[in-house]
Design a protein around this motif. Structure first.
Motif, PDB file in Angstrom:
ATOM      1  N   GLY A 261     -32.720 -38.972 -23.024  1.00  0.00           N
ATOM      2  CA  GLY A 261     -33.920 -38.148 -22.975  1.00  0.00           C
ATOM      3  C   GLY A 261     -34.196 -37.526 -24.325  1.00  0.00           C
ATOM      4  N   TYR A 262     -35.341 -36.896 -24.475  1.00  0.00           N
ATOM      5  CA  TYR A 262     -35.702 -36.269 -25.749  1.00  0.00           C
ATOM      6  C   TYR A 262     -36.591 -35.065 -25.461  1.00  0.00           C
ATOM      7  N   ALA A 263     -36.420 -34.044 -26.278  1.00  0.00           N
ATOM      8  CA  ALA A 263     -37.146 -32.795 -26.078  1.00  0.00           C
ATOM      9  C   ALA A 263     -37.585 -32.231 -27.417  1.00  0.00           C
ATOM     10  N   LEU A 264     -38.655 -31.463 -27.402  1.00  0.00           N
ATOM     11  CA  LEU A 264     -39.089 -30.760 -28.607  1.00  0.00           C
ATOM     12  C   LEU A 264     -38.028 -29.746 -29.025  1.00  0.00           C
ATOM     13  N   ILE A 265     -37.933 -29.494 -30.316  1.00  0.00           N
ATOM     14  CA  ILE A 265     -37.022 -28.473 -30.833  1.00  0.00           C
ATOM     15  C   ILE A 265     -37.696 -27.117 -30.659  1.00  0.00           C
ATOM     16  N   PRO A 266     -37.099 -26.230 -29.888  1.00  0.00           N
ATOM     17  CA  PRO A 266     -37.766 -24.945 -29.653  1.00  0.00           C
ATOM     18  C   PRO A 266     -37.616 -23.991 -30.830  1.00  0.00           C
ATOM     19  N   ALA A 267     -38.558 -23.082 -30.928  1.00  0.00           N
ATOM     20  CA  ALA A 267     -38.401 -21.976 -31.865  1.00  0.00           C
ATOM     21  C   ALA A 267     -37.263 -21.078 -31.370  1.00  0.00           C
ATOM     22  N   GLN A 268     -36.844 -20.156 -32.211  1.00  0.00           N
ATOM     23  CA  GLN A 268     -35.756 -19.248 -31.840  1.00  0.00           C
ATOM     24  C   GLN A 268     -36.050 -18.587 -30.495  1.00  0.00           C
TER      25      GLN A 268
END
Length: 403
Positions: A261-268
């Motif tokens: 799977g793949y996900a967006l990199i979240p902000a802090q």
């Protein structure tokens, strides 16, 4: 029309590097002065291929000029700009002016192993919205017996991959860029937060510190992910299409499409990223620029703009599924690969690029050294202070550093 042959390289440069080469590998070569192309200022090709990391340096040296200054107002009214996300236009932009047209690009995401997530009772799809949610997932994976819950590249052995896959996306997630408003980021709150995240991963048993110190640590991380030993890996789409590609990958995964799977990199935390974003990424790529000394700049612009039309961009792909700068082309050619379509649709509109300045590769090494120090047990404050001193020595003193 009597136009001289267009070479897909800068004058004096070796063979053209394919756009499929990941940005961190091209970036590392930029640090080697002998590899840097030097165009013939008084002559040379009218249209020049250039790695985006060199655009600012070439502009400062007077080798290239803004497109509108060379070709006229038609460069700003080109129809293609509406098809290139504003963030992607940044690849060929320096100090607010467009110097080149972006070619292929890429994006960083969080890859994860769905089978290991199920073992840990974690959701699929996984959509973390903060750094804490990444760490929480890592803790659950560790409790479930996963050998390496999280792999975020760190240290100098990983080279530019540390900066592009780890430090810079995290810095963007903390609301900062490595260079902004004429100053380099020093031991700021955002930088310390980034180092603090590394410390929580590697001192908390969520990552493997030894992997960050090995000469082939990145390659080993690829193999371990493919073997089901690493659960979460921050990487570019290169990892999907070239490393774990089921048939011809470096570390092929036959079940890639069902297991990864793949996900967006979240902000802090939500809204804490650059431009107030909830999610962030980093990208690289090449641009094409106009030689300011072209004998017929209008004709040169006609050629350049055609080379970046939807028709020509599609033709250059030669049937391959690869991310381009144009959304209309991506919509047409990426339908069979949902991961690359995800990068085109979700990642590129919010991405950022490295500063195209000559000293950047040295600043990047300083950042890698700071992550290495934290992974090895140095305190965040000590590592940040050492980084600040190094950057000040590289960029002309504290007046050029924001902390």
């Amino acid at each position: 029309m009597g136009h001289p042959p267009v070479r897909g390289r800068a004058e004096g440069q070796g063979p053209r590097r394919p756009c499929g080469v990941p940005a961190e590998r091209r970036g590392r070569r930029a640090v080697q002065d002998q590899d840097r192309p030097r165009p013939q200022v008084a002559g040379g090709a009218d249209v020049i291929d250039l790695d985006g990391i060199w655009a600012g340096e070439f502009a400062q040296a007077g080798y290239i000029k803004p497109l509108a200054e060379v070709a006229g107002p038609e460069a700003d009214s080109w129809e293609g700009w509406s098809r290139i996300p504003q963030a992607v236009q940044g690849l060929g932009t320096f100090e607010g002016k467009r110097y080149g047209l972006p070619q292929g690009t890429d994006g960083r995401v969080l890859f994860y192993n769905k089978a290991l997530f199920r073992k840990a009772g974690l959701p699929d799809p996984w959509r973390p919205r903060s750094w804490q949610e990444i760490l929480d997932a890592g803790a659950a994976l560790k409790k479930a017996g996963v050998p390496v819950p999280i792999q975020i590249n760190a240290g100098t052995a990983m080279g530019e991959a540390t900066t592009m896959q780890g430090a810079l996306p995290l810095l963007a997630g903390a609301g900062a860029e490595i260079y902004a408003d004429g100053k380099w980021t020093g031991a700021s709150r955002a930088l310390k937060d980034v180092l603090g995240f590394y410390r929580r991963v590697y001192s908390g048993g969520l990552g493997d510190p030894r992997l960050q110190q090995e000469a082939r640590g990145r390659d080993k991380s690829f193999a371990q992910f493919a073997e089901g030993r690493i659960a979460i890996l921050a990487e570019g789409d290169y990892f999907w299409r070239s490393v774990i590609e089921p048939k011809a990958g470096v570390a092929p995964m036959k079940d890639r499409d069902s297991v990864v799977g793949y996900a967006l990199i979240p902000a802090q935390r939500p809204g804490a990223g650059i431009r107030g974003q909830d999610f962030v990424s980093m990208s690289g790529g090449a641009v094409r620029v106009l030689n300011p000394n072209a004998k017929n700049p209008k004709l040169a612009w006609e050629l350049l703009s055609f080379m970046h039309s939807a028709e020509a961009t599609t033709s250059q792909l030669a049937g391959a599924a690869r991310i381009t700068s144009r959304t209309d082309v991506n919509d047409a050619v990426l339908g069979a690969d949902p991961m690359l379509k995800f990068v085109s649709d979700e990642v590129l509109p919010l991405t950022a690029y490295r500063p195209p300045l000559a000293v950047y590769p040295q600043v990047s090494v300083a950042l890698q050294e700071a992550t290495a120090a934290v992974v090895s047990g140095t305190s965040v404050d000590e590592a940040a202070a050492a980084y600040q001193r190094k950057v000040e020595s590289l960029v002309g003193g504290p007046a050029n550093v924001a902390s």
